[in-house]
Scaffold this motif. Structure first.
Motif, PDB file in Angstrom:
ATOM      1  N   SER A 114       0.835  -1.209   0.000  1.00 51.71           N
ATOM      2  CA  SER A 114       0.000   0.000   0.000  1.00 51.71           C
ATOM      3  C   SER A 114       0.863   1.250   0.000  1.00 51.71           C
ATOM      4  N   GLY A 115       2.018   1.176   0.702  1.00 49.64           N
ATOM      5  CA  GLY A 115       2.909   2.330   0.746  1.00 49.64           C
ATOM      6  C   GLY A 115       3.461   2.685  -0.617  1.00 49.64           C
ATOM      7  N   LYS A 116       3.900   1.667  -1.372  1.00 51.22           N
ATOM      8  CA  LYS A 116       4.435   1.910  -2.714  1.00 51.22           C
ATOM      9  C   LYS A 116       3.385   2.534  -3.612  1.00 51.22           C
ATOM     10  N   ARG A 117       2.135   2.052  -3.493  1.00 49.28           N
ATOM     11  CA  ARG A 117       1.063   2.607  -4.318  1.00 49.28           C
ATOM     12  C   ARG A 117       0.832   4.081  -3.991  1.00 49.28           C
ATOM     13  N   ILE A 118       0.889   4.412  -2.707  1.00 50.75           N
ATOM     14  CA  ILE A 118       0.644   5.793  -2.298  1.00 50.75           C
ATOM     15  C   ILE A 118       1.690   6.722  -2.889  1.00 50.75           C
ATOM     16  N   TRP A 119       2.960   6.342  -2.786  1.00 50.04           N
ATOM     17  CA  TRP A 119       4.026   7.243  -3.262  1.00 50.04           C
ATOM     18  C   TRP A 119       4.020   7.343  -4.786  1.00 50.04           C
ATOM     19  N   THR A 120       3.695   6.253  -5.461  1.00 50.65           N
ATOM     20  CA  THR A 120       3.582   6.307  -6.922  1.00 50.65           C
ATOM     21  C   THR A 120       2.432   7.217  -7.326  1.00 50.65           C
ATOM     22  N   ARG A 121       1.290   7.065  -6.640  1.00 51.84           N
ATOM     23  CA  ARG A 121       0.116   7.899  -6.949  1.00 51.84           C
ATOM     24  C   ARG A 121       0.405   9.364  -6.644  1.00 51.84           C
TER      25      ARG A 121
ATOM     26  N   GLU B  43      -1.146   6.325   5.632  1.00 53.71           N
ATOM     27  CA  GLU B  43      -2.575   6.116   5.836  1.00 53.71           C
ATOM     28  C   GLU B  43      -3.333   7.438   5.778  1.00 53.71           C
ATOM     29  N   THR B  44      -2.741   8.500   6.361  1.00 52.66           N
ATOM     30  CA  THR B  44      -3.374   9.822   6.329  1.00 52.66           C
ATOM     31  C   THR B  44      -3.482  10.329   4.900  1.00 52.66           C
ATOM     32  N   LEU B  45      -2.415  10.175   4.129  1.00 48.97           N
ATOM     33  CA  LEU B  45      -2.429  10.604   2.724  1.00 48.97           C
ATOM     34  C   LEU B  45      -3.485   9.841   1.940  1.00 48.97           C
ATOM     35  N   ARG B  46      -3.567   8.542   2.197  1.00 45.81           N
ATOM     36  CA  ARG B  46      -4.522   7.707   1.453  1.00 45.81           C
ATOM     37  C   ARG B  46      -5.953   8.120   1.752  1.00 45.81           C
ATOM     38  N   LEU B  47      -6.248   8.357   3.029  1.00 46.32           N
ATOM     39  CA  LEU B  47      -7.619   8.648   3.439  1.00 46.32           C
ATOM     40  C   LEU B  47      -8.024  10.090   3.189  1.00 46.32           C
ATOM     41  N   GLU B  48      -7.117  11.041   3.474  1.00 48.78           N
ATOM     42  CA  GLU B  48      -7.493  12.453   3.457  1.00 48.78           C
ATOM     43  C   GLU B  48      -7.185  13.168   2.142  1.00 48.78           C
ATOM     44  N   PHE B  49      -6.219  12.649   1.386  1.00 48.13           N
ATOM     45  CA  PHE B  49      -5.778  13.425   0.227  1.00 48.13           C
ATOM     46  C   PHE B  49      -5.904  12.682  -1.087  1.00 48.13           C
ATOM     47  N   VAL B  50      -5.192  11.565  -1.222  1.00 47.20           N
ATOM     48  CA  VAL B  50      -5.145  10.860  -2.509  1.00 47.20           C
ATOM     49  C   VAL B  50      -6.535  10.427  -2.949  1.00 47.20           C
TER      50      VAL B  50
ATOM     51  N   VAL C 201       9.385  14.526   4.863  1.00 48.98           N
ATOM     52  CA  VAL C 201       9.274  13.068   4.702  1.00 48.98           C
ATOM     53  C   VAL C 201       8.560  12.737   3.399  1.00 48.98           C
ATOM     54  N   ILE C 202       7.470  13.451   3.128  1.00 49.38           N
ATOM     55  CA  ILE C 202       6.672  13.178   1.923  1.00 49.38           C
ATOM     56  C   ILE C 202       7.483  13.457   0.660  1.00 49.38           C
ATOM     57  N   LEU C 203       8.122  14.626   0.594  1.00 47.13           N
ATOM     58  CA  LEU C 203       8.855  14.995  -0.621  1.00 47.13           C
ATOM     59  C   LEU C 203      10.117  14.160  -0.811  1.00 47.13           C
ATOM     60  N   SER C 204      10.614  13.563   0.270  1.00 49.66           N
ATOM     61  CA  SER C 204      11.793  12.701   0.130  1.00 49.66           C
ATOM     62  C   SER C 204      11.441  11.364  -0.496  1.00 49.66           C
ATOM     63  N   ARG C 205      10.137  11.052  -0.580  1.00 48.98           N
ATOM     64  CA  ARG C 205       9.719   9.750  -1.083  1.00 48.98           C
ATOM     65  C   ARG C 205       9.006   9.800  -2.429  1.00 48.98           C
ATOM     66  N   VAL C 206       8.750  10.998  -2.954  1.00 49.39           N
ATOM     67  CA  VAL C 206       8.185  11.098  -4.304  1.00 49.39           C
ATOM     68  C   VAL C 206       9.322  11.271  -5.300  1.00 49.39           C
ATOM     69  N   ARG C 207       8.999  11.235  -6.578  1.00 45.66           N
ATOM     70  CA  ARG C 207      10.027  11.403  -7.603  1.00 45.66           C
ATOM     71  C   ARG C 207      10.743  12.741  -7.423  1.00 45.66           C
TER      72      ARG C 207
ATOM     73  N   TYR D 219      -1.952  21.328  -0.670  1.00 45.52           N
ATOM     74  CA  TYR D 219      -2.256  20.458   0.469  1.00 45.52           C
ATOM     75  C   TYR D 219      -1.148  20.527   1.513  1.00 45.52           C
ATOM     76  N   LEU D 220       0.105  20.553   1.059  1.00 40.45           N
ATOM     77  CA  LEU D 220       1.242  20.489   1.980  1.00 40.45           C
ATOM     78  C   LEU D 220       1.486  21.802   2.724  1.00 40.45           C
ATOM     79  N   ARG D 221       0.932  22.899   2.232  1.00 43.97           N
ATOM     80  CA  ARG D 221       1.130  24.198   2.895  1.00 43.97           C
ATOM     81  C   ARG D 221       0.690  24.174   4.356  1.00 43.97           C
ATOM     82  N   SER D 222      -0.315  23.388   4.662  1.00 43.18           N
ATOM     83  CA  SER D 222      -0.866  23.376   6.019  1.00 43.18           C
ATOM     84  C   SER D 222      -0.249  22.282   6.893  1.00 43.18           C
ATOM     85  N   GLU D 223       0.719  21.558   6.362  1.00 47.20           N
ATOM     86  CA  GLU D 223       1.355  20.484   7.124  1.00 47.20           C
ATOM     87  C   GLU D 223       2.612  20.981   7.836  1.00 47.20           C
TER      88      GLU D 223
END
Length: 345
Positions: free
Chosen positions: A113-120, A188-195, A143-149, A132-136
């Motif tokens: 599930s983690g791989k799918r989230i970062w790919t998506r 899990e937060t990204l999957r439920l609240e954002f993606v 952490v998030i930007l270190s795991r995307v392309r 979305y990230l402005r409020s984080e």
């Protein structure tokens, strides 16, 4: 009729008089050893004791009361919603299986599930992600930007406020191994609240969809449709051309990405694609191969003899699609904007 009604009434009275533990005991007796064993395993010590005492006191239960129990259970089940989550799954498994076995199962779930989230996440429009990230918290964004392309992270950073982006970059530089629990929570937060929300609300640009259709055309059909579209709607034709990713665009790949693509593509496909390609494209790919490999490929292209344009188009389309797949996985970087390729000395 009167006797039947009386029997039903008696069954209802007997069922209503049964306390919860006796209803549970009766249900477990109906399930028997094979089907009831998993449920017994989920009960804690106090629950097992309570149901066992109730089972001893149960005595003989009328068939109509048993039927009433089953009907009541089905009604409750049909009126209940079921919610599944990573946490709920793990809690349930821990009551049935040994902890070490659950750890292995959950690790597989988290990784998939983690791989799918970062790919998506790497496929979501950079501006939407930036908003979305402005409020984080900056640490969470790091952490998030270190795991995307990397190219996607770069675009997002340019859209964040300067001070905030600089703080994020600084944290990315100092980022150490993220604890699994924290990473799983973010995923899990990204999957439920954002993606999920983006997937439901985002509307795809019609030009992007049409560009993919044109990418799938053979060369002659593509030229014919674009020429006709030029006469009808020049702006739309221009937009589609900008969004299309063609075989010639593969020459924009950096050397590492080009070499990755060459290693992944079937050699027969590469041979057919290059045999029908313009000289600059052929030179680009051969230049990203060893001298021996380039020589062998040239010899293989010569040995092919004449090949149909259709076969060339199919081979080139296969390479383009493979490049897109590798980019989605983060294995290579694709640039569609020629301005991004300019060098400053």
């Amino acid at each position: 009729m009167a006797a039947s009604a009386l029997t039903a009434a008696n069954a209802a009275d007997e069922f209503d008089s049964l306390p919860g533990p006796q209803r549970a005991a009766l249900f477990l007796l109906l399930l028997g050893e094979q089907h009831g064993k998993p449920i017994w395993a989920m009960l804690d010590e106090e629950e097992v004791r309570s149901v066992s005492h109730a089972m001893v006191q149960l005595g003989t239960v009328d068939a109509s009361t048993v039927e009433r129990l089953i009907v009541d259970f089905i009604q409750r089940l049909s009126n209940s919603s079921v919610s599944g989550s990573v946490e709920r799954t793990e809690q349930l498994l821990m009551k049935v299986f040994p902890a070490d076995q659950v750890a292995i199962i959950m690790a597989e779930i988290y990784n998939t599930s983690g791989k799918r989230i970062w790919t998506r996440l790497s496929q979501i429009d950079a501006e939407i992600l930036a908003n979305y990230l402005r409020s984080e918290y900056p640490q969470t964004v790091a952490v998030i930007l270190s795991r995307v392309r990397p190219d996607h992270a770069a675009r997002v950073l340019t859209m964040l406020p300067d001070d905030f982006a600089l703080d994020v970059v600084n944290r990315m530089l100092k980022l150490e191994t993220v604890q699994k629990e924290a990473l799983h929570h973010i995923e899990e937060t990204l999957r439920l609240e954002f993606v999920g929300a983006v997937a439901q609300t985002a509307k795809r640009d019609a030009h992007e969809a049409m560009a993919e259709v044109f990418n799938a055309f053979d060369r002659q059909t593509e030229t014919r449709f674009l020429s006709a579209l030029d006469d009808l709607n020049r702006d739309a034709a221009k937009r589609i051309r900008q969004l299309m990713f063609t075989f010639e665009d593969l020459t924009k790949l950096d050397p590492a990405s080009a070499q990755t693509l060459i290693r992944q593509v079937d050699k027969t496909v590469l041979c057919k694609a290059l045999k029908g390609s313009p000289e600059p494209v052929r030179t680009f790919f051969l230049g990203n191969m060893s001298s021996r490999a380039a020589k062998n490929l040239n010899e293989e292209m010569e040995s092919l003899g004449p090949i149909r344009i259709k076969d060339v188009d199919e081979a080139q389309l296969a390479m383009v699609n493979l490049a897109k797949e590798l980019a989605d996985k983060g294995d290579i970087m694709i640039s569609k904007n020629r301005a991004e390729e300019e060098l400053i000395y």
